[in-house]
Design a protein around this motif. Sequence first.
Motif, mmCIF file in Angstrom:
data_model
loop_
_atom_site.group_PDB
_atom_site.id
_atom_site.type_symbol
_atom_site.label_atom_id
_atom_site.label_comp_id
_atom_site.label_asym_id
_atom_site.label_seq_id
_atom_site.Cartn_x
_atom_site.Cartn_y
_atom_site.Cartn_z
ATOM 1 N N TRP A 103 40.160 39.002 43.197
ATOM 2 C CA TRP A 103 40.370 38.954 44.659
ATOM 3 C C TRP A 103 41.847 38.975 45.004
ATOM 4 O O TRP A 103 42.264 39.631 45.957
ATOM 5 N N TYR A 165 36.676 31.334 45.153
ATOM 6 C CA TYR A 165 35.416 31.366 44.400
ATOM 7 C C TYR A 165 35.660 31.855 42.967
ATOM 8 O O TYR A 165 36.487 32.722 42.736
ATOM 9 N N TRP A 167 33.629 33.364 40.695
ATOM 10 C CA TRP A 167 32.682 34.313 40.086
ATOM 11 C C TRP A 167 33.302 35.180 38.996
ATOM 12 O O TRP A 167 32.667 35.503 38.001
ATOM 13 N N PHE A 168 34.540 35.620 39.219
ATOM 14 C CA PHE A 168 35.148 36.585 38.285
ATOM 15 C C PHE A 168 36.256 35.961 37.447
ATOM 16 O O PHE A 168 37.129 36.661 36.941
ATOM 17 N N VAL B 23 24.296 33.391 46.795
ATOM 18 C CA VAL B 23 25.642 33.250 46.235
ATOM 19 C C VAL B 23 26.681 33.800 47.211
ATOM 20 O O VAL B 23 27.767 33.250 47.376
#
Lengths: 191, 154
Positions: A103, A165, A167-168, B23
């Motif tokens: 991001w 976040y 996620w990655f 999510v």
Amino acid sequence: MRLGFDPDASAAWLAAQPGSIALHESLYAYTWIETAHVLGITLFVGTIAMVDLRLLGLAFTRAPVSMMSARILPWTVAGFVLMIATGLLLFYAIPVRSFHSLWFRAKVLLMGVAAINIFIFHASVERDRGQWDLDATPPIRARISAAISLAAWAGVIITGRMIAYDWFDCDKPQSAFVHSLTGCPAGFTEP
Amino acid sequence: MSLYHQFEALEATPIADGVKNSVWLFPAIEATHLLALALLGGAVLMLDLRLLGAGLTAFPPSAVERATRPWLIGALATMIVTGVLMGLSEALKLYDKQAFWVKMIALALALVFTFAVKAPLVRRDPGLAAKPLALVSLALWLTVALAGRWIGFS
């Protein structure tokens, strides 16, 4: 070492600085800086959006474009300074994770698009402003410029928010595609 | 039914469940909330700066109020819808957070002040009240924003 500059080593070096560690571990400083960052964005994007809406012919159509630039853009610059100063501090506090954040990388890319767009606007689009300064709806190239600006800054806000976040993140299993975008070193664990 | 139980019921609604079990939904709604915040900030600042003698001084405050009104209302509507969606998904957590109640009270005050006090006075030429109107407006919206940011940290 092929490169003279090793970004991973630089990020690790930054993360080891006492100031970075202090910010990272602070109870309130990081939070206050993040809050000031959001306020800076509100001032910056809020005022630039008003100028862009004028260029699109959607707001303040009776105000000359030159007047919007002269009277509103100084506030945009103030927001920019606050946003960049606090943004650099936020990066300084968490350099390694930010550098590999998908991001964050998308955000920097979008800021580049916005910067190029501003450069083209000043170097080319705005040159014959005298001819359409009073037009309620400026010419198409000015409107395209404003639309790109709105889209790019909206993208900067969205991708910026997503940095929070995980996620990655590097310490999670990722697809080869994501891995190629984040450039996480092999065997990476969060420092 | 106590307020706590009402919040419990809100969090059990299908919409709250939908946001909670996705999510991407909460972050997407959150990002939209922030985009509307920037627009709201722009609309509020254009008028408050004018009332403070800056910004578009070539126009009377009433003209700036008229020009910003649709953007102000659009941004507020977006913020309220996205805010309610996020709030439903964590209603019980919010119930216990002081920052949430500070934000709701400040928001109610800011809305009443903006539409029942500031706008009518601005339309009728605020005169000497211009600067106090702008300062109270900025203070109220800043409180809403700061308390909102604090919900995430507390």
